[in-house]
Design an enzyme around this catalytic site. Sequence first.
Site, PDB file in Angstrom:
ATOM      1  N   HIS A 112      -2.843  -2.448   4.575  1.00 18.57           N
ATOM      2  CA  HIS A 112      -1.397  -2.510   4.339  1.00 18.57           C
ATOM      3  C   HIS A 112      -0.721  -3.820   4.715  1.00 18.57           C
ATOM      4  CE1 HIS A 112      -1.312   2.180   4.338  1.00 18.57           C
ATOM      5  NE2 HIS A 112      -1.887   1.653   3.274  1.00 18.57           N
TER       6      HIS A 112
ATOM      7  N   TYR B  54      -1.214  -5.999   7.131  1.00 18.58           N
ATOM      8  CA  TYR B  54      -1.073  -6.444   8.519  1.00 18.58           C
ATOM      9  C   TYR B  54      -2.170  -7.460   8.854  1.00 18.58           C
ATOM     10  CZ  TYR B  54       2.350  -2.752   8.453  1.00 18.58           C
ATOM     11  OH  TYR B  54       3.444  -1.980   8.125  1.00 18.58           O
TER      12      TYR B  54
ATOM     13  N   HIS C 183      -6.711  -0.622  12.415  1.00 22.63           N
ATOM     14  CA  HIS C 183      -5.832  -0.729  11.244  1.00 22.63           C
ATOM     15  C   HIS C 183      -6.137  -2.036  10.518  1.00 22.63           C
ATOM     16  CE1 HIS C 183      -2.659  -0.239   8.513  1.00 22.63           C
ATOM     17  NE2 HIS C 183      -1.669   0.101   9.321  1.00 22.63           N
TER      18      HIS C 183
END
Length: 375
Positions: free
Chosen positions: A184, A186, A181
């Site tokens: 977004h 993070y 990931h």
Amino acid sequence: MSPDAQPIPLLTPYKMGSFNLSHRVVLAPLTRQRSYNNVPQPHAILYYSQRSSPGGFLIAEATGISDTAQGYKDAPGIWTKEQVEAWKPIVDAVHAEGGIFFCQIWHVGRVSNTSFQPNGQAPISSSDKPLQSVKYSNGVEASEFSPPRRLRTDEIPHIINDFRLAARNAMEAGFDGVEIHGAHGYLIDQFLKDEVNDRTDKYGGSLENRCRFALEIVEAVSNEIGAGRVGIRLSPFANYAECGDSNPERLGIYMANALNKYGILYCHMVEPRMKTVGEKVECHNSLLPMRKAYRGTFLVAGGYDRDDGNEAIAENKADLVVYGRHFLANPDLPKRFELNAPLNKYNRDTFFISDPVIGYTDYSFLESEESTQAS
């Protein structure tokens, strides 16, 4: 389908590395906050198996790599033996339906609160810049973002190693691969984007330096489980969690080119029209330069419906299309796309509640709707 009918682009097969997909409709990684105390629960068996199909590709919800990676109540982890064992029956259920299942591994970075952190310590990030937003957008009551602590240069290899170990644990749990990931707002995105990253060491400043952390994670994870089982999600244009970039297209193209060196399975990009949570806007920017630069399987996400998903495949803008809210509310989404059937409407109020059924496994299938109408 009649012999003269044209095949629906989203429903055509695709070979993704060693994986044979029967269609191109992908389940997005969706945080649902039903993994109590960060441990996946038995109710997830039904949730994921409902959305599985032979040759279908599913990406599990964002899953924490360590006890410092947390920022959301009851989000799953994969850093303990208990968590790995809890994932196993969920993965087995997806495989029993013929699905291909990847685990999305994440670290939230500064998108957290001291109450989520071990010993109440400050969340870690690329920077010590605090988020200006007062509260979480996902309904966690009275949780304010805590000022983060800037990671020291000598600490960064430890975080990279946490991603590597999480990937190893995902394979032990039976997953077919992992998605890193990097989107977004993070932790990885906090290194990539110049709105947050103000470092002066080898992980900050130039574009190459800001991308170093992400690429070192890609390399470590690929070396651990094999590049053919690794994907990454990126959102260069997004400004989630106050994490924007001054030149997102340059960032996206650089990452797409850089990823080719590692030969990973796929790159999963979020459309520029998806700027913040729940907001789809018209945008003149495009993922096409990234699509052209990247040599592996290219996934796109961001507010797609049936028509523009079919268009993306037909016009070679993407190999696979990732669906979140529509797949959440329609466990048989590929079948509905095949028949051009009406879609269930999703209920945003139940996205993040802790109930193991409501808004989770109680969305109807076409067969049940037809039998109800018949009776």
